[in-house]
Design a protein around this motif. Structure first.
Motif, short mmCIF file in Angstrom:
data_model
loop_
_atom_site.label_atom_id
_atom_site.label_comp_id
_atom_site.label_asym_id
_atom_site.label_seq_id
_atom_site.Cartn_x
_atom_site.Cartn_y
_atom_site.Cartn_z
N ALA A 1 -14.19 52.66 1.98
CA ALA A 1 -14.40 52.62 3.43
C ALA A 1 -15.49 53.62 3.81
N ARG B 1 -18.83 52.27 2.76
CA ARG B 1 -19.26 51.23 3.69
C ARG B 1 -19.80 51.86 4.97
N LEU C 1 -16.13 44.38 19.39
CA LEU C 1 -14.83 44.78 19.94
C LEU C 1 -14.81 44.53 21.44
N MET D 1 -14.44 60.57 15.02
CA MET D 1 -13.27 59.78 14.68
C MET D 1 -12.20 59.88 15.77
N GLN E 1 -9.85 42.99 15.25
CA GLN E 1 -10.58 44.21 15.60
C GLN E 1 -10.44 45.28 14.53
N LEU F 1 -12.37 44.40 11.53
CA LEU F 1 -13.78 44.68 11.74
C LEU F 1 -14.06 46.16 11.54
N LEU F 2 -13.20 47.00 12.17
CA LEU F 2 -13.41 48.44 12.03
C LEU F 2 -13.31 48.84 10.56
N GLY F 3 -12.40 48.20 9.84
CA GLY F 3 -12.26 48.49 8.42
C GLY F 3 -13.53 48.13 7.68
N VAL F 4 -14.13 46.98 8.02
CA VAL F 4 -15.38 46.57 7.39
C VAL F 4 -16.48 47.57 7.71
N LEU F 5 -16.45 48.05 8.96
CA LEU F 5 -17.47 49.02 9.35
C LEU F 5 -17.24 50.37 8.69
N GLY F 6 -16.09 50.56 8.07
CA GLY F 6 -15.87 51.79 7.33
C GLY F 6 -14.80 52.69 7.87
N LEU F 7 -13.92 52.15 8.75
CA LEU F 7 -12.80 52.97 9.21
C LEU F 7 -11.87 53.21 8.02
N PRO F 8 -11.56 54.47 7.72
CA PRO F 8 -10.69 54.73 6.56
C PRO F 8 -9.34 54.02 6.74
N PRO F 9 -8.79 53.50 5.64
CA PRO F 9 -7.54 52.74 5.74
C PRO F 9 -6.42 53.54 6.41
N ARG F 10 -6.36 54.84 6.13
CA ARG F 10 -5.23 55.58 6.70
C ARG F 10 -5.35 55.68 8.22
N ARG G 1 -6.12 53.23 10.07
CA ARG G 1 -5.47 52.04 10.64
C ARG G 1 -3.99 52.32 10.86
N LEU H 1 -8.38 42.99 4.70
CA LEU H 1 -9.50 43.02 5.66
C LEU H 1 -10.22 41.69 5.79
#
Ligand SMILES: Nc1ncnc2c1ncn2[C@@H]1O[C@H](COP(=O)(O)OP(=O)(O)O)[C@@H](O)[C@H]1O
Ligand SMILES: [Mg+2]
Lengths: 259, 837
Positions: free
Chosen positions: A78, A81, A95, B1, B282, B285-294, B296, B380
């Motif tokens: 992540a 990315r 969004l 963040m 949403q 999408l944020l995950g694809v953009l690089g939001l760390p899994p934790r 979420r 994702l």
């Protein structure tokens, strides 16, 4: 910018692998089109490159220090990315609950860019994608073309090394598609990023520096025969695909390049 | 963040205002109830302890008779006074009297002025004992509250009456140091003794030890030397006794508050789950953009806290307001009838407040836990393409098997828990069993929905209905959540009405047996005037039959409230004619002293019929036989009945306090007139059994009013959960519905299908809720009530209340789904299908 070596992927439950021993590279400032029949695995390839799906074998390296996407855990992927990849989708994926400016600023937040810079970078990008003054607007009120420009701005705002675009013009009318594509190519080249664009449009493919065709047997490479709009100044050596395919051997239907 | 997190929270709250506000309110409700109960109780106890301290002083030891009819003998007073560790002994006689014509009973405390000046200064006028004209000369001191109540002034004359004895004396001063609300009289102990007894000793001895002596050791040493009828205890024991009186009631209310908090947590759960489902694209999408899994995971938890924190803060404010209001309106006992007539001051404290704040946030966080986890594990790429995935990838049959084993374990554990005894007088195992029944009900929701919808799928349904059924079978999560919300709230409601109805029915029947006579005369613990009793013996009274009773109390355990002693004119051969026995009754030979104990006695002291028992009666240790156990809903801390004949034989004085009277047939009016005249003449209370019955039932209803409010809240929360989840499940299918309408289904058909689905879910929830509700009701009546309050009663399910509630819920559920369907089908199909986002 991107180098993929020996990539293989088989979906669980599928009889045969979608692709195997795939090899491809995208250089700095180079725009590569990825074409192929529907269902052949283009989106899957993009997802593997972005670390959204786990490939079965091979290496994926993005950016200067070339970390192998495969060997990273979910969090590191992540982070990678966020730092090095910009994504543009066919379905825009903006969004709905954030304003245009906030949408574009999301990658900056994810990269912990100093907040003081946000406003300025977002504004300048909005100007460059032709959406000056759209910052405070809500996505619900934008047209498809405008939404895709927002998505492009968002994909570029953090200056990623690689842009991945999955049929970015698939949902747009031909005129808007042209505009949006031109914009995307221009920005990618301006930022010296690499780009891999999945497309079904012959026109789009012809605008790229190189065309890769994904078939069930692997990747085939060709240089576009048509008038190339970009890449004049730095026509890169073929970095990948089936490496020794001569440019513009012939064009099949739908921009599909057949060896 | 954090900025992104904040943006998302704000967007979420703005787009789902009502769901968020209601979740907050639900949390606030739980917190406010818990906090209010805590505040009121803390204030009432503090109030009581303060009042007790001002009357009792702070002695190192209290020596008192265990029988209310007993006394501390004079010889013992001298012996203790000679003990070299003793600094001071303060003898006290406390009795109840009437003042003139006024029928209320007043405490009269006889003190020795010199020891009281040291130990109980509040019982003297502020400037100490006046040289003359004070209580040493036979005057009275009256507390300001008493003077106010009776409209008397210092200097006025008063007539103090107890039984036959009358004492006319002036009020010589007031007692400004006493807490407001305290209504009592103080006199010199010698005068009190001379007029009202006891003549052979005093009522109580309060002891102050020399500085440096070890009070506990001293008390232990004396405990061994005291004669059997006496008790030695610390001042703190009395306070503990008071706290114990209301403890079970309080804990029960707190459990209710906890339940309210849990329903709040459920609402957060439903809201957050639907929020996660609706935003899956949403988040992908944020995950694809690089939001760390934790993130979420954390984002959903943040949102939980963002609901919980303001909710709890609101709850604290509300709780404080509630506490202030309640103490003004109902008094410090929350309708439990324990601390009569006190209006304590509510003082908010920091630490408990913080505790309740954390509790509220914790509940909210708990509700957000599963949705957060589900959000974390969404795949994702897939979520981006097809939206919310209900089942975590690879939800293997292994976990299913584990779940089945766990359910079986729960089923096996519940009956065991209901058989465990109370822990520290609290029915903790019973509460745990209730929690498990609810867990079981919720856990059964997936199976039940699958069964119900599976059965429907096998029938021939119109196409839209079949599609709706198929949909629930394929994606059952929302249906399960909606059903489980109903299960919990309906179960709570059913259990409460069942418990209350069982109790009320039992109380009703009990009143029939304990009020056999049409008329009663009572004097609130004071002996009835002998003149009145003599008048009843004369020929020509309008009564065929008169039964007399005397009441007293026995202290069997210094840390527990004393038990009531009822001396009654009972037929030893047939006590069942007057006492509602719940088990076998022994006929004992005449020589043996027999007592009949109430169920509370049986519960607390583990007594059985036929067992012998040692009672501290009349200053002696007397062996008695338990002749039977009877039901008593009036005295929670236990009662012992003994026949007047036996009591007299033991040497007790039968000082009649209550009368039951049967008029001659035909002279009911004369009887009424006779009683009214006598009651007015002697300042006593006359009541008809119908009145007593009505009053008892109305007190019962009042003390359960809080429960009704909670039931209503639980039902509303359950319904709202249903509405939220149904709306979400329809929303998630907006595209499918649009496709169907593009294929030619008309809107009304689709709406009907959604309503059908909602009704089926509501039915499943109501059925399971009914089953678990009756189970919980049974645990409440058979385990919690006997253990906490020592009340036993048969189970009685009030179908006339339960079924209408169920029907109303079903209709409301259908209405909610109709509304959801309207909203989903109102969007232009083309718009939905284009799927801009
Ligand atoms: N998660 C998955 N599990 C199994 N098979 C999948 C999955 N995702 C895609 N596929 C299959 O993989 C193939 C390639 O899909 P995709 O990469 O989306 O093709 P496209 O080239 O059209 O983008 C398709 O046949 C699809 O059915
Ligand atoms: Mg694709």
């Amino acid at each position: 910018m991107l180098s993929v070596v020996g990539l293989g992927k088989r979906h669980s439950g599928a009889l045969r692998p979608l692709f195997s021993e795939l090899r491809l590279a995208v250089g700095s400032g180079e725009v590569v089109a990825l074409v192929g029949e529907s269902g052949v695995g283009k989106s899957t390839l993009l997802n593997c490159i972005a670390g959204l799906e786990q490939a079965d074998s091979g290496e994926i390296r993005i950016g200067p220090d070339a970390l192998d996407m495969h060997r990273l855990d979910e969090t590191a992927r992540a982070a990678l990315r966020a730092a090095r990849i910009g994504f543009v989708f066919q379905a825009f994926h903006v969004l709905p609950t954030l304003t245009v400016a906030q949408n574009i600023a999301v990658p900056l937040l994810l990269n912990r860019a100093p907040p003081a810079e946000h406003g300025e970078r977002v504004e300048s990008l909005l100007r460059r994608v032709g959406l000056a003054g759209f910052g405070p607007r809500w996505p619900a009120l934008l047209s498809g073309g405008e939404l895709q420009r927002v998505a492009i701005a968002r994909a570029l705002v953090h200056r990623p090394a690689l842009i991945l675009a999955d049929e970015p013009t698939g949902n747009l009318d031909p005129r808007t598609a042209d505009e949006v594509l031109a914009l995307l190519l221009e920005r990618v080249r301006e930022q010296q990023a690499g780009a891999l664009i999945v497309t079904h449009s012959r026109h789009v493919a012809e605008c790229c520096d190189r065309i890769l065709t994904l078939t069930p047997d692997g990747l085939e490479c060709a240089h576009p025969a048509g008038p190339s709009q970009g890449g004049r100044s730095h026509h890169p050596e073929p970095h990948g695909g089936e490496p020794t395919s001569p440019p513009a051997l012939g064009r099949g239907l739908g921009g599909r390049v057949v060896q | 963040m954090t900025r992104l997190a904040w943006w998302l929270i704000r967007a979420q709250f703005l787009s789902r205002r009502s769901a968020t506000a209601l979740s907050m309110l639900a949390i606030a409700l739980g917190v406010s109830l818990g906090y209010a109960i805590h505040l009121i109780n803390a204030a009432a106890l503090a109030d009581f302890a303060h009042a007790m301290k001002s009357v009792q002083g702070e002695p190192d030891a209290i020596i008192a008779p265990r029988d209310s009819a007993g006394h501390v003998p004079r010889a013992l007073i001298d012996e203790i006074a000679r003990d070299e560790s003793v600094a001071l002994v303060a003898p006290v006689i406390e009795t109840r009297v009437r003042l003139g014509r006024d029928s209320t009973a007043v405490r009269l405390i006889g003190i020795d002025v010199f020891s009281a000046a040291v130990l109980m200064p509040s019982l003297l006028p502020r400037d100490g004992a006046p040289a003359s004209g004070g209580i040493l000369d036979g005057g009275l001191y009256a507390s300001p509250t008493l003077l106010d109540n009776l409209g008397l002034k210092v200097g006025a004359g008063a007539t103090v009456i107890r039984g036959e004895s009358r004492w006319e004396t002036p009020i010589a001063g007031d007692l400004p140091a006493l807490a407001a609300g305290e209504a009592l009289l103080v006199a010199d102990i010698a005068w009190v003794q001379a007029h009202f007894g006891p003549h052979a000793g005093v009522g109580e001895l309060r002891v102050r030890l020399m500085p440096g002596s070890r009070a506990e050791a001293w008390r232990a040493a004396w405990a061994k030397r005291l004669p059997p009828g006496l008790d030695i205890r610390a001042a703190a024991d009395n306070a503990a006794r008071i706290a114990n009186i209301s403890r079970a009631y309080r804990v029960n209310l707190n459990v209710l508050a906890l339940v309210a908090l849990l329903t709040g947590a459920f609402l957060v759960f439903a809201t957050q789950l639907t929020a996660v489902a609706q935003r899956s694209t949403q988040f992908a999408l944020l995950g694809v953009l690089g939001l760390p899994p934790r993130m979420r995971l954390l984002q959903v938890l943040f949102e939980g806290v963002a609901i919980g924190l303001p909710g709890s803060a609101l709850g604290l404010t509300l709780g404080y307001a509630l506490a202030v209001m309640f103490t003004r309106v109902i008094g410090g006992d929350l309708g439990g009838g324990f601390f009569a007539a006190s209006t304590p001051t509510i003082v908010p404290e920091l630490l408990p407040g913080l505790g309740f704040l954390i509790l509220g946030c914790g509940a909210s966080l708990m509700g957000a836990l599963y949705p957060a986890w589900l959000n974390r594990i969404q795949p994702l790429a897939q979520a981006l393409k097809t939206g919310f995935a209900q089942r975590p990838p690879g939800d293997a049959p292994r976990t299913l098997h584990g779940r089945r084993v766990m359910l079986l374990a729960i089923v096996a554990v519940i009956p065991v828990l209901t058989r465990l005894p109370a822990i520290d007088d609290l029915p903790l195992a019973g509460y745990a069993a209730i929690a498990l029944v609810l867990v079981l009900g919720i856990a059964a929701a997936p199976v039940a929905t699958r069964l119900a919808f599976g059965a429907m799928a096998r029938t021939t349904l119109p196409a839209p209905l079949r599609i709706a059924v198929q949909n629930v079978l394929q994606a059952p999560l929302m249906a399960q959540v909606a059903a489980s919300g109903l299960i919990v709230s309906f179960a709570l409601t059913v259990s409460m009405v069942t418990m209350v109805a069982s109790f009320r029915t039992a109380l009703d029947q009990w009143l029939d047996t304990v009020l056999p006579a049409p008329h009663y005369l009572r004097s609130k613990g004071l002996p009835l005037p002998r003149e009145l009793l003599a008048a009843l013996e004369l020929p020509g009274t309008p009564f065929v039959r008169v039964e007399r009773m005397a009441t007293g109390s026995l202290s069997l355990d210094p840390r527990r409230p004393p038990v009531a002693l009822l001396v009654r004119e009972l037929d030893r051969a047939d006590p069942g004619a007057r006492l509602p026995f719940s088990g076998p009754v022994l006929t004992t030979p005449n020589g043996e002293i027999t007592v009949w104990v109430s169920e509370a006695m049986q519960e607390v002291h583990g007594l059985r019929t036929g067992q012998t028992l040692h009672l501290p009666l009349l200053g002696r240790d007397i062996e008695v036989v338990v002749g039977g156990v009877w039901r008593d809903y009036a005295r929670q801390f236990g009662a012992i009945a003994i026949s007047a004949t036996d009591y007299r034989e033991l040497g007790g004085r039968f000082e009649v306090t209550d009368l039951a009277l049967w008029p001659h047939p035909g002279s009911e009016d004369a009887a009424r007139r006779w009683l009214a005249a006598e009651a007015a003449r002697h300042g006593i209370e006359s009541a008809e059994s119908a009145d007593i019955r009505r009053l008892s039932l109305s007190i019962f209803d009042k003390s359960f009013a809080v429960t009704y409010a909670l039931e209503a809240a639980a039902m509303l929360i359950g319904l709202f959960g249903l509405a939220v989840t149904l709306a979400a499940s329809v929303w998630l299918r907006a595209r499918e519905l649009a496709t169907l309408s593009a294929l030619g289904f008309d809107r009304a058909m689709l709406a009907r299908a959604v309503v059908f689905e909602g009704a089926l879910i509501a039915l499943v929830g109501l059925a399971l809720g009914l089953a678990s509700g009756i189970a919980v009701g049974a645990i409440l009546t058979h385990v919690v009530n006997p253990q906490a309050f020592h009340w036993r009663m048969p189970l009685h399910v009030p179908w006339t209340q339960v079924l209408p509630i169920a029907l109303a819920t079903l209709l409301a559920g259908m209405l909610a789904s109709r509304f959801a369907a309207r909203q989903a089908t109102a969007l232009p199909a083309a718009h939905v299908l284009a799927g801009a986002q």
